[in-house]
Design an enzyme around this catalytic site. Structure first.
Site, mmCIF file in Angstrom:
data_model
loop_
_atom_site.group_PDB
_atom_site.id
_atom_site.type_symbol
_atom_site.label_atom_id
_atom_site.label_comp_id
_atom_site.label_asym_id
_atom_site.label_seq_id
_atom_site.Cartn_x
_atom_site.Cartn_y
_atom_site.Cartn_z
ATOM 1 N N HIS A 60 15.003 -22.981 53.493
ATOM 2 C CA HIS A 60 14.204 -23.124 52.279
ATOM 3 C C HIS A 60 13.057 -22.116 52.376
ATOM 4 O O HIS A 60 12.968 -21.373 53.373
ATOM 5 C CB HIS A 60 13.715 -24.568 52.120
ATOM 6 C CG HIS A 60 13.053 -25.130 53.339
ATOM 7 N ND1 HIS A 60 11.868 -24.629 53.853
ATOM 8 C CD2 HIS A 60 13.420 -26.128 54.191
ATOM 9 C CE1 HIS A 60 11.522 -25.312 54.925
ATOM 10 N NE2 HIS A 60 12.456 -26.215 55.173
ATOM 11 N N GLY A 72 10.096 -22.333 53.240
ATOM 12 C CA GLY A 72 9.309 -22.414 54.474
ATOM 13 C C GLY A 72 9.913 -21.525 55.558
ATOM 14 O O GLY A 72 9.208 -20.777 56.248
ATOM 15 N N HIS A 73 11.248 -21.582 55.699
ATOM 16 C CA HIS A 73 11.916 -20.700 56.670
ATOM 17 C C HIS A 73 11.722 -19.232 56.271
ATOM 18 O O HIS A 73 11.444 -18.385 57.116
ATOM 19 C CB HIS A 73 13.428 -20.979 56.709
ATOM 20 C CG HIS A 73 13.803 -22.320 57.243
ATOM 21 N ND1 HIS A 73 14.279 -23.328 56.442
ATOM 22 C CD2 HIS A 73 13.779 -22.818 58.506
ATOM 23 C CE1 HIS A 73 14.551 -24.387 57.196
ATOM 24 N NE2 HIS A 73 14.248 -24.115 58.433
ATOM 25 N N GLN A 93 18.581 -33.066 70.121
ATOM 26 C CA GLN A 93 17.351 -33.612 69.527
ATOM 27 C C GLN A 93 17.624 -34.619 68.412
ATOM 28 O O GLN A 93 16.708 -35.002 67.698
ATOM 29 C CB GLN A 93 16.439 -32.478 69.067
ATOM 30 C CG GLN A 93 16.954 -31.652 67.900
ATOM 31 C CD GLN A 93 16.057 -30.460 67.600
ATOM 32 O OE1 GLN A 93 16.066 -29.462 68.320
ATOM 33 N NE2 GLN A 93 15.266 -30.552 66.538
ATOM 34 N N SER A 147 11.457 -29.289 53.277
ATOM 35 C CA SER A 147 12.178 -29.737 54.463
ATOM 36 C C SER A 147 13.663 -29.642 54.142
ATOM 37 O O SER A 147 14.073 -29.910 53.003
ATOM 38 C CB SER A 147 11.814 -31.200 54.759
ATOM 39 O OG SER A 147 12.803 -31.782 55.584
ATOM 40 N N SER A 148 14.458 -29.313 55.157
ATOM 41 C CA SER A 148 15.904 -29.240 54.932
ATOM 42 C C SER A 148 16.445 -30.602 54.508
ATOM 43 O O SER A 148 17.475 -30.702 53.850
ATOM 44 C CB SER A 148 16.609 -28.776 56.201
ATOM 45 O OG SER A 148 16.069 -27.541 56.607
HETATM 46 O O1 PAF Z 1 12.182 -27.200 63.834
HETATM 47 C C1 PAF Z 1 13.384 -26.977 64.078
HETATM 48 O O2 PAF Z 1 14.136 -26.465 63.230
HETATM 49 C C2 PAF Z 1 13.953 -27.319 65.459
HETATM 50 O O3 PAF Z 1 13.325 -28.426 66.007
HETATM 51 C C3 PAF Z 1 13.938 -26.118 66.430
HETATM 52 C C4 PAF Z 1 12.521 -25.636 66.724
HETATM 53 C C5 PAF Z 1 14.768 -24.985 65.862
HETATM 54 C C6 PAF Z 1 14.577 -26.531 67.766
HETATM 55 O O4 PAF Z 1 15.893 -26.947 67.588
#
Ligand code: PAF
Length: 258
Positions: A33, A35-36, A60, A185-186
Site C-alpha cells: 500500500h 505506506g510501503h 511471526q 495496513s495490508s
Molecule cells: O512489518 C513487516 O512487514 C514484518 O514484520 C517484517 C519487518 C517484514 C518482518 O517479517
C-alpha cells in the site's frame, strides 16, 4: 527490476556493489500500500541500490493468521518496480527456514509486552527474520514504518544488543493514513465496509493522545490494549479486533516522527 528467490542469487546480485555502494533494504511481507511505497521511494532517494524483501514470515504468525494474510506477488512486483526497487527478494519459506533450522533471536522484555503479550512468539519471528535479512543483504540502511512502533523498538534493541549498529542505520518513516484517518495496513482489505466504519474509532481515540480518553472512545469495541509505551519516540499505542481482523495503531506523544 530483478526478482530473486534464493539467498545465493541475491548475494551474487549484491557482490559487485559491496565496495562503495549504499544498499537500502526494505523488509516487507507484500500486499503493498502507499505506506510501503513511501518506504521504497525514500530508499530510492537515499541509497544506490534498493532491495525489497517480500516474505510472509511464518515464524511471526499463528497458523490461522498466516493463511488469512493477503498475498498478490504479481501486483507487488509491479508496484515495487515502479517505486524504484532494484531487486525484489521473494524466497519460499524453505529458503529462509530449511530443514533443521533451530536458531532464534529473542528480545526478551520489549518482545513480551503489548503485542508480544497478545501474539506470543511474534517478535521472536520478527527479530529472527530481520537479523537474517540484515546478514544476507548487509544494508547501510533498513526502512521501517512508525505504524509498527513496537517492531521498530524490538529491531532497534536487537541491532544495538548484537552490535550491528556501526554498519546499519534504521530509518523509520511516519505512518501513512487514508483520508478518513485509518492507518494503512495490508490487513485493511480484510475489513467489510461496516467493519471499516467501526475501525475508524481507533485513529480517533489515539488522536486524543490521552490513554483515559482513548479507552472511553473505544469502549464497546473489542480492545486488547491502549497504553503509553516508552519507545523512542514515546507513543500511545492500541490494538483492537474488528470482526476477525486485528488492527494496531499508534500516535507519537513527543519527538519528530508523526
Ligand atoms: O512489518 C513487516 O512487514 C514484518 O514484520 C517484517 C519487518 C517484514 C518482518 O517479517
Amino acid at each position: 527490476m530483478k526478482l530473486v528467490r534464493t539467498i545465493h542469487e541475491l548475494r551474487q546480485a549484491l557482490e559487485p556493489l559491496r565496495h562503495g555502494s549504499e544498499i537500502g533494504l526494505v523488509p516487507t511481507m507484500g500486499a503493498f500500500h502507499e505506506g510501503h511505497l513511501a518506504l521504497f521511494r525514500t530508499a530510492r532517494d537515499e541509497c544506490d541500490f534498493v532491495v525489497v524483501s517480500l516474505f510472509v514470515n511464518p515464524a511471526q504468525f499463528d497458523a490461522a493468521d498466516l493463511d488469512r494474510y493477503p498475498r498478490d506477488e504479481e501486483r507487488d512486483g509491479r508496484l515495487a518496480a515502479d517505486a524504484g526497487a532494484d531487486v525484489v527478494f521473494a524466497p519460499p519459506p524453505g529458503e529462509m527456514y530449511p530443514p533443521g533450522y533451530q536458531t532464534w533471536v529473542e528480545v526478551e522484555q520489549l518482545g513480551s509486552i503489548l503485542e508480544g503479550q497478545f501474539r506470543p512468539g511474534h517478535f521472536r519471528g520478527v527479530a529472527t527474520v530481520c537479523l537474517k535479512l540484515f546478514n544476507i543483504v548487509r544494508p547501510s540502511r533498513a526502512y521501517f514504518g512508525q505504524k509498527d512502533a513496537q517492531q521498530v523498538a524490538v529491531v532497534r534493541r536487537m541491532v544495538c544488543d548484537l552490535d550491528l549498529d556501526l554498519n546499519l542505520e534504521l530509518r523509520v518513516l511516519p505512518t501513512v493514513r487514508d483520508r478518513d484517518g485509518l492507518a494503512l495496513s495490508s490487513r485493511n482489505v480484510l475489513l467489510l465496509p461496516e467493519e471499516r466504519e467501526r475501525a475508524l474509532a481507533l485513529p480517533r481515540a489515539l488522536a486524543t493522545k490521552d490513554p483515559e480518553r482513548a479507552r472511553e472512545l473505544l469502549s464497546g469495541l473489542d480492545v486488547e490494549y491502549v497504553e503509553v509505551a516508552e519507545f523512542e519516540p514515546r507513543v500511545l499505542v492500541a490494538a483492537i479486533r474488528v470482526g476477525s481482523t486485528r488492527l494496531i495503531d499508534n500516535v507519537v506523544l513527543d519527538g519528530e516522527a508523526k
